[in-house]
Design an enzyme around this catalytic site. Structure first.
Site, PDB file in Angstrom:
ATOM      1  N   GLU A 178       7.524   9.581   5.312  1.00  0.00           N
ATOM      2  CA  GLU A 178       6.482   8.685   4.790  1.00  0.00           C
ATOM      3  C   GLU A 178       5.942   9.192   3.453  1.00  0.00           C
ATOM      4  O   GLU A 178       4.756   9.442   3.268  1.00  0.00           O
ATOM      5  CB  GLU A 178       5.365   8.506   5.820  1.00  0.00           C
ATOM      6  CG  GLU A 178       5.832   7.727   7.031  1.00  0.00           C
ATOM      7  CD  GLU A 178       4.730   7.313   7.971  1.00  0.00           C
ATOM      8  OE1 GLU A 178       4.867   6.261   8.613  1.00  0.00           O
ATOM      9  OE2 GLU A 178       3.717   8.040   8.085  1.00  0.00           O
ATOM     10  N   GLU A 284      10.531   3.691  12.081  1.00  0.00           N
ATOM     11  CA  GLU A 284       9.366   3.856  12.951  1.00  0.00           C
ATOM     12  C   GLU A 284       8.734   2.508  13.230  1.00  0.00           C
ATOM     13  O   GLU A 284       8.461   1.741  12.301  1.00  0.00           O
ATOM     14  CB  GLU A 284       8.297   4.749  12.311  1.00  0.00           C
ATOM     15  CG  GLU A 284       8.648   6.209  12.186  1.00  0.00           C
ATOM     16  CD  GLU A 284       7.466   7.041  11.708  1.00  0.00           C
ATOM     17  OE1 GLU A 284       6.301   6.567  11.817  1.00  0.00           O
ATOM     18  OE2 GLU A 284       7.679   8.165  11.236  1.00  0.00           O
TER      19      GLU A 284
END
Length: 350
Positions: A178, A284
């Site tokens: 991320e 995710e």
């Protein structure tokens, strides 16, 4: 992850997780006997989960059960539900050893024994790396950019070489987790030095390919619906010469807006694939465990939309820690109920 969810989790769960001293990583439990017979796979689409907590959960006494109440090893249970891929995060020098080299290797060997595909997710931190924190490992704290590149390369090669020696071949490797605003702050903060961020990503790419030339290197950005963020981040990497193969996305919608969010994610994936000629992958997803009536359709729709990316550039969809249950680490976006059984939401993977 969506910013609000991330902040809440950081406040109630993750932060406390990072403060506690965790026990030494145990010898893996003897597996519950399972049928590991493999069949020919004609569909290359990845359906899977990040289960990086699983060994720590087992050490704490957590067990997993199928819908009939029979105990099963957690990865085998997910495989029985239609999953074919396991994602594992890697921390550099974590407290207690969880998500360190030995722990990652133990989990990867279990996935391999089940015939499941493996994704490795390098955080390049001693703990969580995400949009709000990209903290350098303590051992790297004094390094400048050149030193960070060398440490990143050595760490990446070390972990992947251990996997190769054990006979595990990851299909995908994330260089950073991320990385909305880069990694290894402050040197690799994208908003202040995009070129440095790109250099770190490219260093990771070279390190991965030196061990596993066929592995696909992923750059992972959260808020998968935010095309502006992705254009800025991925465009900045490309314009600064960073090499990578796949654009990874996180998707954590609210219960009330998942359909709108999925539409925006689809548009973003299609745009990224066309604009940069890259594959895309949802690495995710998550939704409250006690809302399977929303979560199931959300996952099924996202899988359809990812499959529909033109030219087969949509590679797969992975749930984040679905097996986390019973208030584990304060995380509530899993997909198991409080008895350790999967919720109906995971039927979407079948």
């Amino acid at each position: 992850m969506r910013t609000l969810l991330l902040l809440c989790l950081a406040a109630i769960g993750f932060a406390s997780c990072k403060k506690e001293r965790q026990p030494a990583v145990p010898t893996p439990l003897p597996p519950v006997p399972v049928d590991t017979t493999t069949v020919a796979v004609t569909d290359s689409f990845a359906k899977g989960a990040d289960v990086s907590w699983i060994t720590e959960m087992e050490a704490a006494g957590r067990r997993f059960y199928n819908s009939a109440g029979a105990e099963m090893e957690g990865m085998a249970l997910l495989k029985s539900l239609g999953m074919n891929t396991i994602r594992l995060r890697v921390w550099v020098n974590p407290a207690g050893g969880w998500n360190g080299k030995n722990d990652v290797l133990a989990k990867a060997l279990r996935a391999k024994a089940l015939g499941m595909r493996v994704m490795v997710d390098f955080h390049y931190s001693d703990s969580w790396a995400d949009p709000g924190q990209q903290t350098k490992p303590a051992a790297w704290a004094a390094l400048n950019l050149q030193g960070l590149k060398g440490a990143l390369a050595a760490h990446t090669v070390d972990i992947l070489s251990a996997l190769r020696t054990a006979g595990v071949t990851p299909e995908w490797v994330q260089v950073g987790n991320e990385t909305n605003n880069g990694m290894l702050w402050p040197e690799g903060r994208a908003s202040s030095n995009m070129a440095a961020y790109a250099a770190l990503v490219d260093t990771g790419y070279v390190a991965v390919k030196s061990v596993f030339p066929a592995a696909k290197v992923i750059v992972h950005v959260s808020n998968g619906w935010d095309n502006g963020l992705f254009t800025w981040n991925i465009g900045g990497l490309v314009s600064n010469g960073a090499r990578f193969d796949v654009i990874g996305l996180s998707v954590y919608p609210t219960l009330s807006n998942w359909a709108t969010t999925n539409g925006e994610v689809a548009m973003n994936m299609n745009n990224m694939a066309a604009r940069y000629n890259k594959h895309v992958m949802v690495v995710e997803v998550g939704m409250p465990w006690d809302s399977p009536q929303e979560c199931g359709p959300f996952i099924a729709d996202l899988i359809r939309k990812t499959r529909a990316v033109p030219n087969r550039k949509g590679l797969g969809v992975l749930y984040w820690e679905p097996q986390a249950y019973g208030g584990w680490k304060g995380y509530t976006l899993g997909a198991f109920d409080n008895s350790g059984k999967p919720t109906p939401a995971l039927a979407a993977f079948q």
